[in-house]
Design a protein around this motif. Structure first.
Motif, PDB file in Angstrom:
ATOM      1  N   LYS A   1       0.835  -1.200   0.000  1.00 31.59           N
ATOM      2  CA  LYS A   1       0.000   0.000   0.000  1.00 31.59           C
ATOM      3  C   LYS A   1       0.868   1.248   0.000  1.00 31.59           C
ATOM      4  CE  LYS A   1      -3.564   2.440   2.665  1.00 31.59           C
ATOM      5  NZ  LYS A   1      -4.520   2.392   3.806  1.00 31.59           N
ATOM      6  N   ALA A   2       1.954   1.229   0.776  1.00 33.24           N
ATOM      7  CA  ALA A   2       2.870   2.371   0.806  1.00 33.24           C
ATOM      8  C   ALA A   2       3.475   2.619  -0.567  1.00 33.24           C
ATOM      9  CB  ALA A   2       3.967   2.132   1.837  1.00 33.24           C
ATOM     10  N   ALA A   3       3.768   1.552  -1.307  1.00 31.91           N
ATOM     11  CA  ALA A   3       4.316   1.705  -2.653  1.00 31.91           C
ATOM     12  C   ALA A   3       3.330   2.421  -3.563  1.00 31.91           C
ATOM     13  CB  ALA A   3       4.685   0.335  -3.225  1.00 31.91           C
ATOM     14  N   VAL A   4       2.063   2.021  -3.485  1.00 32.27           N
ATOM     15  CA  VAL A   4       1.030   2.660  -4.307  1.00 32.27           C
ATOM     16  C   VAL A   4       0.854   4.118  -3.896  1.00 32.27           C
ATOM     17  CG1 VAL A   4      -1.404   2.590  -4.965  1.00 32.27           C
ATOM     18  CG2 VAL A   4      -0.120   0.456  -4.716  1.00 32.27           C
ATOM     19  N   LEU A   5       0.837   4.371  -2.589  1.00 33.42           N
ATOM     20  CA  LEU A   5       0.715   5.745  -2.109  1.00 33.42           C
ATOM     21  C   LEU A   5       1.908   6.593  -2.547  1.00 33.42           C
ATOM     22  CD1 LEU A   5      -0.714   5.318   1.508  1.00 33.42           C
ATOM     23  CD2 LEU A   5      -1.747   6.637  -0.344  1.00 33.42           C
ATOM     24  N   THR A   6       3.079   5.984  -2.614  1.00 31.28           N
ATOM     25  CA  THR A   6       4.256   6.725  -3.074  1.00 31.28           C
ATOM     26  C   THR A   6       4.063   7.201  -4.505  1.00 31.28           C
ATOM     27  OG1 THR A   6       5.661   5.364  -1.642  1.00 31.28           O
ATOM     28  CG2 THR A   6       6.761   6.661  -3.340  1.00 31.28           C
ATOM     29  N   ALA A   7       3.498   6.343  -5.358  1.00 29.26           N
ATOM     30  CA  ALA A   7       3.237   6.733  -6.743  1.00 29.26           C
ATOM     31  C   ALA A   7       2.209   7.853  -6.814  1.00 29.26           C
ATOM     32  CB  ALA A   7       2.770   5.518  -7.542  1.00 29.26           C
ATOM     33  N   TRP A   8       1.246   7.839  -5.889  1.00 32.96           N
ATOM     34  CA  TRP A   8       0.226   8.895  -5.842  1.00 32.96           C
ATOM     35  C   TRP A   8       0.828  10.228  -5.386  1.00 32.96           C
ATOM     36  CZ3 TRP A   8      -2.357  10.737  -1.085  1.00 32.96           C
ATOM     37  CH2 TRP A   8      -3.387  11.650  -1.351  1.00 32.96           C
ATOM     38  N   MET A   9       1.781  10.171  -4.458  1.00 37.12           N
ATOM     39  CA  MET A   9       2.349  11.376  -3.863  1.00 37.12           C
ATOM     40  C   MET A   9       3.570  11.900  -4.599  1.00 37.12           C
ATOM     41  SD  MET A   9       2.102   9.985   0.075  1.00 37.12           S
ATOM     42  CE  MET A   9       2.975  11.371   0.786  1.00 37.12           C
TER      43      MET A   9
ATOM     44  N   ILE B   1      -3.447   7.431 -10.115  1.00 38.39           N
ATOM     45  CA  ILE B   1      -2.124   6.808 -10.218  1.00 38.39           C
ATOM     46  C   ILE B   1      -1.952   6.296 -11.648  1.00 38.39           C
ATOM     47  CG2 ILE B   1      -0.612   5.001  -9.308  1.00 38.39           C
ATOM     48  CD1 ILE B   1      -2.247   5.172  -6.708  1.00 38.39           C
ATOM     49  N   ASP B   2      -1.325   7.104 -12.467  1.00 39.68           N
ATOM     50  CA  ASP B   2      -1.268   6.818 -13.904  1.00 39.68           C
ATOM     51  C   ASP B   2       0.059   6.207 -14.326  1.00 39.68           C
ATOM     52  OD1 ASP B   2       0.201   9.051 -13.423  1.00 39.68           O
ATOM     53  OD2 ASP B   2      -0.567  10.225 -15.110  1.00 39.68           O
ATOM     54  N   VAL B   3       0.546   5.250 -13.534  1.00 43.12           N
ATOM     55  CA  VAL B   3       1.747   4.509 -13.908  1.00 43.12           C
ATOM     56  C   VAL B   3       1.396   3.023 -13.960  1.00 43.12           C
ATOM     57  CG1 VAL B   3       3.304   6.215 -12.908  1.00 43.12           C
ATOM     58  CG2 VAL B   3       2.520   4.286 -11.513  1.00 43.12           C
ATOM     59  N   PRO B   4       2.157   2.220 -14.703  1.00 42.55           N
ATOM     60  CA  PRO B   4       1.875   0.781 -14.741  1.00 42.55           C
ATOM     61  C   PRO B   4       1.922   0.166 -13.343  1.00 42.55           C
ATOM     62  CG  PRO B   4       3.418   1.388 -16.472  1.00 42.55           C
ATOM     63  CD  PRO B   4       3.269   2.595 -15.603  1.00 42.55           C
ATOM     64  N   GLY B   5       1.025  -0.782 -13.096  1.00 41.58           N
ATOM     65  CA  GLY B   5       0.961  -1.434 -11.791  1.00 41.58           C
ATOM     66  C   GLY B   5       0.934  -2.945 -11.905  1.00 41.58           C
ATOM     67  N   GLN B   6       1.426  -3.595 -10.881  1.00 39.13           N
ATOM     68  CA  GLN B   6       1.463  -5.056 -10.829  1.00 39.13           C
ATOM     69  C   GLN B   6       1.068  -5.482  -9.415  1.00 39.13           C
ATOM     70  OE1 GLN B   6       5.359  -6.971 -11.237  1.00 39.13           O
ATOM     71  NE2 GLN B   6       4.511  -8.404 -12.720  1.00 39.13           N
ATOM     72  N   TYR B   7       0.063  -6.367  -9.323  1.00 35.18           N
ATOM     73  CA  TYR B   7      -0.473  -6.769  -8.030  1.00 35.18           C
ATOM     74  C   TYR B   7      -0.456  -8.285  -7.893  1.00 35.18           C
ATOM     75  CZ  TYR B   7      -1.846  -1.944  -7.974  1.00 35.18           C
ATOM     76  OH  TYR B   7      -1.799  -0.570  -8.013  1.00 35.18           O
ATOM     77  N   PHE B   8       0.078  -8.730  -6.766  1.00 33.12           N
ATOM     78  CA  PHE B   8       0.159 -10.151  -6.453  1.00 33.12           C
ATOM     79  C   PHE B   8      -0.744 -10.433  -5.266  1.00 33.12           C
ATOM     80  CE2 PHE B   8       4.108  -8.818  -8.381  1.00 33.12           C
ATOM     81  CZ  PHE B   8       4.337  -9.782  -9.343  1.00 33.12           C
TER      82      PHE B   8
END
Length: 361
Positions: free
Chosen positions: A207-215, A249-256
Motif C-alpha cells: 500500500k505504501a508503494a502505491v501511495l508513493t506513486a500517488w504522492m 495513479i497513472d503509472v503501470p501497476g502489478q499486483y500479487f
C-alpha cells in the motif's frame, strides 16, 4: 575486333572489382552482429548521450530511452538469475524525521563485487517496503534477484508507522539518493537513473508503494505483493486507497495476491480491489492456496502470524520474482520480448498448472 572486345571485357571487370571493394569499406563502419560486439551485453546502451563522462552533471538524465533495441538480446526465463552478479551492502540513510541514521540494504548489479556496474547504463532503482512488523531481511531474495537483472533495489525497515508516513519515507529516500548521485564520495555516485525510480512492497508496504506513486511523480511503476487497504487496522489508520485514489495513479501497476489470505487481508481490501480500481496497464497474479506470508523468505518467522496456506511458498516467491522482472523489462526498459513471461504463454502455462489466476487490462 576480338582484341577490342577482350580489352572492353577486362575494363568492365576492373570496374566491378573496384565497386565491390568500396562497398566493403562502407560496411565496415556500420553496427552489426559481426562487429567487435558480436555477443549481446546486458542493458547495452547504444546512445552515447547516456555514457558516464565529465559532463554528466549538466544533463545527468534525459528523457531518452536508455535501453537500446538490440536484436541479439539473450532472452532467458526471468525466474532465473539475470545477466549480472548481485551484491548487497548496508548503508546509513539520514532520516530527516528522526534525525538519526537508519540502515538500508542496497542490492546492486556488479562486475567486481564492490561497485555498481554502470558499464551498460545507469541503474533503474526500486524502493522496497516490508509488511508491518517484518524485517527487511525477510525479502533478501527479491533484492538479490532484481539486482541480477540490473535493478538496484533498496530494502528498508519500517521506521515510521502508517502507510502514508511510510510513503513519505520512500520519498525522503529518493530525495537523498538524488543528492548522493552527485557526491563523488558516495556509493551511488553517477550510478542511478533518476528517470526510473520504482516502488514495491508487501502488505502494508505494498500500500505504501502505491501511495508513493500517488504522492511522488518520480515513481514510474508500482509492484505490490498482497497489498492491504484495511484502514481499520490499528497499525495503519490512513485514508483508503481503493478505489478513492487509484484513478490518480497513472503509472503501470502489478499486483500479487494470496488467494487464501483473507485472515490477514480482508477480501474487500485486498489485491483484487487494487486491480479493479487501477487504470491500465495493470497486471494481477493471484496464487491459489497461498497465505499472506507465502511471499516472505521465511514464512514461519516469529512475526509471521498469518496462515501460511497450502501453496508451495517457494514456488510462489520464485514465480513472483520472475513476474516482477518481466514487468520491469517490458514496462520500464521496453523489452517487449519478455511479454511472453509477463502476460503471454508463459503465464498461461502457470495458470494451466493450477498455480495461479491471472488478469490484465
Amino acid at each position: 575486333m576480338k582484341i577490342r572486345s577482350l580489352i572492353i571485357l577486362l575494363f568492365l571487370l576492373g570496374l566491378a572489382l573496384t565497386s565491390t571493394q568500396c562497398g566493403d569499406d562502407d560496411d565496415s563502419n556500420s553496427r552489426s552482429s559481426s562487429d567487435d560486439d558480436d555477443e549481446w551485453r546486458p542493458d547495452d546502451d547504444a546512445d552515447d548521450d547516456d555514457a558516464i563522462d565529465d559532463d554528466v552533471d549538466d544533463d545527468y538524465n534525459d528523457d531518452d530511452d536508455d535501453d537500446a533495441d538490440d536484436d541479439d538480446r539473450l532472452v532467458i526465463d526471468p525466474e532465473n538469475a539475470g545477466y549480472y552478479d548481485a551484491a548487497v551492502i548496508t548503508v546509513d540513510f539520514p532520516d530527516p524525521v528522526s534525525e538519526n541514521d537508519k540502515a538500508i540494504d542496497v542490492y546492486y548489479p556488479t562486475s567486481d563485487g564492490v561497485t555498481i556496474d554502470v558499464e551498460y547504463g545507469l541503474r533503474p532503482t526500486i524502493i522496497f517496503a516490508p509488511d508491518e512488523n517484518l524485517s527487511k531481511s525477510l525479502y533478501a531474495s527479491y533484492g538479490t534477484h532484481l539486482a541480477s537483472w540490473g535493478y538496484l533495489t533498496i530494502i528498508r525497515d519500517n521506521y515510521r508507522s502508517g502507510s502514508e508516513n511510510l510513503a513519505m519515507l520512500n520519498g525522503d529516500i529518493l530525495d537523498w539518493l538524488s543528492t548522493e548521485i552527485g557526491n563523488e564520495q558516495s556509493f551511488f555516485y553517477h550510478a542511478l537513473d533518476m528517470n526510473k525510480y520504482l516502488a514495491a512492497g508487501h502488505g502494508s508496504g505494498g500500500k505504501a508503494a502505491v501511495l508513493t506513486a500517488w504522492m511522488d511523480e518520480r515513481i514510474r511503476a508500482t509492484m505490490a505483493l498482497d497489498p492491504n487497504d484495511d484502514i481499520t487496522a490499528i497499525f495503519d489508520p490512513d485514508p483508503s486507497v481503493t478505489p478513492e485514489l487509484m484513478s490518480f495513479i497513472d503509472v503501470p501497476g502489478q499486483y500479487f495476491g494470496a488467494y487464501n489470505g483473507a485472515d490477514c487481508v480482508p477480501d474487500d481490501e485486498n489485491y483484487a480491489e487494487y486491480f479493479d480500481s487501477a487504470p491500465a496497464p495493470v497486471y494481477e497474479y493471484a496464487f491459489l492456496g497461498a497465505g499472506h506470508h507465502a511471499f516472505v523468505d521465511n514464512p514461519e518467522c516469529a512475526a509471521c502470524h498469518c496462515e501460511l496456506g497450502v501453496a508451495d511458498a517457494e514456488r510462489v516467491k520464485k514465480l513472483t520474482r520472475g513476474f516482477m522482472v518481466a514487468f520491469l523489462n517490458v514496462r520500464i526498459r521496453g523489452w517487449d520480448e519478455f511479454d511472453y513471461y509477463l502476460s503471454g504463454l508463459g503465464v498461461e502455462q502457470d495458470v494451466n498448472m493450477g498455480w495461479l489466476l491471472f488478469r490484465d487490462k
